[in-house]
Design a protein around this motif. Structure first.
Motif, mmCIF file in Angstrom:
data_model
loop_
_atom_site.group_PDB
_atom_site.id
_atom_site.type_symbol
_atom_site.label_atom_id
_atom_site.label_comp_id
_atom_site.label_asym_id
_atom_site.label_seq_id
_atom_site.Cartn_x
_atom_site.Cartn_y
_atom_site.Cartn_z
ATOM 1 N N UNK A 434 -0.276 -5.730 -11.157
ATOM 2 C CA UNK A 434 0.224 -5.334 -9.824
ATOM 3 C C UNK A 434 1.097 -6.384 -9.162
ATOM 4 N N UNK A 435 1.303 -7.518 -9.823
ATOM 5 C CA UNK A 435 2.117 -8.574 -9.221
ATOM 6 C C UNK A 435 3.490 -8.047 -8.788
ATOM 7 N N UNK A 436 3.928 -8.466 -7.595
ATOM 8 C CA UNK A 436 5.262 -8.090 -7.095
ATOM 9 C C UNK A 436 5.462 -6.584 -6.950
ATOM 10 N N UNK A 437 4.362 -5.855 -6.763
ATOM 11 C CA UNK A 437 4.508 -4.421 -6.475
ATOM 12 C C UNK A 437 4.139 -4.175 -5.008
ATOM 13 N N UNK A 438 4.231 -2.924 -4.600
ATOM 14 C CA UNK A 438 3.854 -2.570 -3.234
ATOM 15 C C UNK A 438 2.369 -2.719 -2.970
ATOM 16 N N UNK A 439 1.563 -2.872 -4.043
ATOM 17 C CA UNK A 439 0.141 -3.149 -3.825
ATOM 18 C C UNK A 439 -0.007 -4.459 -3.034
ATOM 19 N N UNK A 440 0.825 -5.421 -3.399
ATOM 20 C CA UNK A 440 0.792 -6.718 -2.710
ATOM 21 C C UNK A 440 1.238 -6.548 -1.263
ATOM 22 N N UNK A 441 2.299 -5.763 -1.086
ATOM 23 C CA UNK A 441 2.822 -5.542 0.269
ATOM 24 C C UNK A 441 1.743 -4.874 1.125
#
Ligand code: HEM
Ligand SMILES: [Cu+2]
Length: 614
Positions: A434-441
């Motif tokens: 999930x790195x650098x995906x909208x999950x992080x956002x």
């Protein structure tokens, strides 16, 4: 009044400052309360700008490359070249001018459509403003200044002039940051993390002075926060009223104390990294440039060694506010007061040993990754202690759903969601996916943008003390509930986008075939975000209207115990007629010792033992 003070022979009041002129009262004030209000207004102003930037980002993601409503050109005009609306005519006129006479809009959003470089600047500047110029000024600068002397029973900060300087230097840094929006080449556009080597050379991004000013502004901001934090720490250690032991301080004051220590230690790391980056950009050094033997990963280490403590600098005061509000409006002592203090201290310590969780995919040795995974997971323990203590505080209380209470409860709910998604990300195998995906956002907005709820809790709770008037409760509750609904409608679906593989920081999701099925979610998120933005007008109206026409507040409208509520609203210069003596902790609500359900910290009872005084 001054005679009576003198007659009582108590601590001296600075009579010379009693009636300073307009400039000394409202502009170059050394009064911590005025400086606090100045920081608050600066932060609210930046919140409007940062919020509008978020709206532009969301427009682009929902309707990629389409002109904005109102200021954009019509579809007919773009297709046929025939101006239809008056805005079309304006665009035709602007765009017909020679290159040198083009204005900001035609350069950055021709026809009213956001360009890719502008998009990059927007998410960079949105985050920069929100973190450094909204949450920090409001929470640390605003409420830190306003509350520290009042809650510990002091007349002002230890170094009032330094305090004033800290605001003006902070404002200067804000002006530099805003000015960077208008320099040739545009503002910084490499994300708020400014990763090198992308940022280390002008040629890589085409952004020249924008990135330099970004660095300079944050160096100046670091100086401002250094002055503030030294002041806060000194004041809390040295200027507590008689009887105000450390373990009688309200949790908001504890949180600001711990935050000030983190600020003092973390910001210089950023300052030195920024200086090195500026040297690389302007003086030809190669700290972060591999071609000269530099190490790009060094930037990431320095940035996140500062960056993770930074997120606790943002969130600890929010936790402090929440503890005050939940206890006052449950009419119960905070559950586990000492546990709360130790949990905050533990969070502060642990924040120094987790930075690597931002770098799991930087190619680090898996053993180090596993270490950072463990330390990060350990932070869940004090965080959970805090959450369960808040629930314990609510349990069995006579809860009053006032506006600040609604915001406090919203903060806790969002923090739980943001905290739980954090545990997923802390796990290296999951993070690689999930790195650098909208999950992080989604995750960081639940935590850092969730702080906005604590800011609203703080503003609505302390407004009577700051401005001497009450805010409207009905409008407040409508604002709180709608904000909570639209916040979740905006940020929750981002988790789904993230696991669907939607990258963050992309200009046009429609360029990727595999993201097409997810686009309706983007549209839903953006419409929710516009609603979220729109309901803030309720707050803006309530705030401004209440400043001038709100019901006059008495000293203690919420029936709270802490010392600030024993002073007039707003407190005069010097705060207290007589420095109070503190006899007990801050959360004696529903005490069997008195008939009322609150018992102020400075109230002496027949039963109070001498140990209360000094
Ligand atoms: C008004 C509500 C807000 C909305 C609708 C919003 C929306 C967004 C969007 C769409 C992005 C771009 C994400 C990407 O493409 O990577 C973003 C980035 C970001 N936002 Fe917000 N935001 C809001 C409030 C806040 C607040 C209050 C904070 C912090 C206190 C914040 C911190 C950030 C950060 C750190 C980034 C990352 C920027 C980067 O990738 O460099 N946001 N936001
Ligand atoms: Cu972190």
């Amino acid at each position: 009044m001054s005679e009576s003070r003198a007659a009582k022979g108590t601590h001296e009041v600075h009579e010379a400052h009693a009636h300073p002129g307009f400039v000394r009262t409202y502009i170059f004030s050394t009064d911590h309360k005025m400086i606090g209000r100045q920081f608050l207004f600066m932060g609210l102003f930046m919140l409007i700008i940062g919020g509008l930037m978020a709206m532009l980002i969301r427009w682009e993601l929902a309707f990629p490359e389409k002109p904005l409503p109102i200021i954009g050109a019509s579809k007919e005009f773009i297709d046929t070249g025939e101006p239809k609306t008056s805005m079309d005519q304006t665009w035709a006129e602007w765009l017909s001018k020679p290159e040198s006479e083009q204005n900001w809009l035609t350069k950055n959003m021709p026809m009213g459509a956001i360009t890719a470089p502008l998009y990059n600047s927007l998410f960079t500047m949105h985050a920069t403003l929100m973190i450094f110029f909204v949450v920090m000024p409001i929470m640390v600068g605003g409420f830190g200044n306003f509350l520290i002397p009042l809650t510990i029973g002091a007349r002002d900060m230890a170094f009032p002039t330094l305090n004033m300087l800290s605001f003006w230097v902070g404002l200067l840094s804000g002006i530099i940051m805003l000015a960077s929006l208008f320099v040739p080449g545009g503002p910084a556009a490499a994300g708020w993390t400014s990763y090198a080597p992308l940022t280390a050379k002008v040629e890589y991004t085409g952004v020249n002075w924008g990135q330099n000013l970004w660095c300079i502004s944050l160096i100046v901001m670091g100086i401002s926060s250094l002055m503030g934090s030294i002041n806060y720490i000194t004041t809390i250690i040295n200027m507590r009223a008689p009887g105000m032991t450390f373990f009688r301080m309200p949790l908001i004051t504890w949180s600001l104390f711990i935050t000030a220590i983190l600020l003092l230690l973390a910001l210089p790391v950023l300052t030195s990294a920024l200086a090195m980056l500026l040297f690389d950009r302007m003086l030809g050094t190669h700290f972060f440039l591999p071609e000269g033997g530099g190490e790009p990963i060094l930037w990431q280490h320095l940035f996140w060694f500062f960056g993770h403590p930074e997120v606790y600098i943002l969130v600890l005061p929010a936790m402090g506010v929440t503890s005050e509000v939940l206890s006052v409006f449950s009419r119960k002592p905070i559950f586990g007061y000492r546990g709360m203090v130790f949990a905050m201290t533990a969070i502060a310590f642990l924040s120094w040993v987790v930075w690597g969780h931002h770098m799991f995919v930087s190619g680090m040795n898996p053993l180090i990754g596993a270490t950072f995974m463990m330390t990060t997971m350990v932070i869940a323990v004090p965080s959970a202690i805090k959450t369960f203590n808040w629930l314990g505080t609510l349990w069995g209380g006579s809860i009053r759903f006032t506006t600040p209470m609604l915001f406090g409860l919203a903060f806790v709910s969002n923090f739980v969601i943001g905290g739980l998604s954090g545990i997923f990300m802390a796990s290296t195998p999951v993070d690689i996916f999930i790195h650098d995906t909208y999950y992080i956002v989604a995750h960081f907005h639940y935590v850092v943008a969730g702080i906005i709820f604590a800011i609203f809790a703080a503003i609505t709770y302390w407004f009577p003390k700051m401005f001497g008037r009450m805010m409207n409760e009905t409008l407040g509750k409508i604002h709180a509930i709608l904000t909570f609904i639209f916040f979740n409608a905006t940020f929750f679906p981002m988790h789904i986008l993230g696991v669907g593989g939607h990258m963050r920081r992309i200009f046009n999701p429609m360029q990727y075939e595999f993201l097409h099925p997810l686009q309706p979610i983007n549209v839903f998120i953006s419409i929710s975000a516009f609603c979220l933005g729109a309901v803030q007008l309720i707050f803006l109206f309530n705030f401004i209207w209440s400043l001038f026409a709100g019901k006059r507040a008495d000293r203690n409208p919420w029936h709270a115990n802490t010392l600030e509520w024993t002073t007039p609203s707003p407190p005069p210069h010097g705060n207290f007629d007589k420095i109070p003596t503190v006899y007990r902790g801050p959360y004696e609500y529903s005490s069997p010792e008195v008939a009322e359900d609150w018992l102020p910290q400075d109230r002496r009872l027949e039963t109070t033992t001498a140990k209360g005084a000094h």
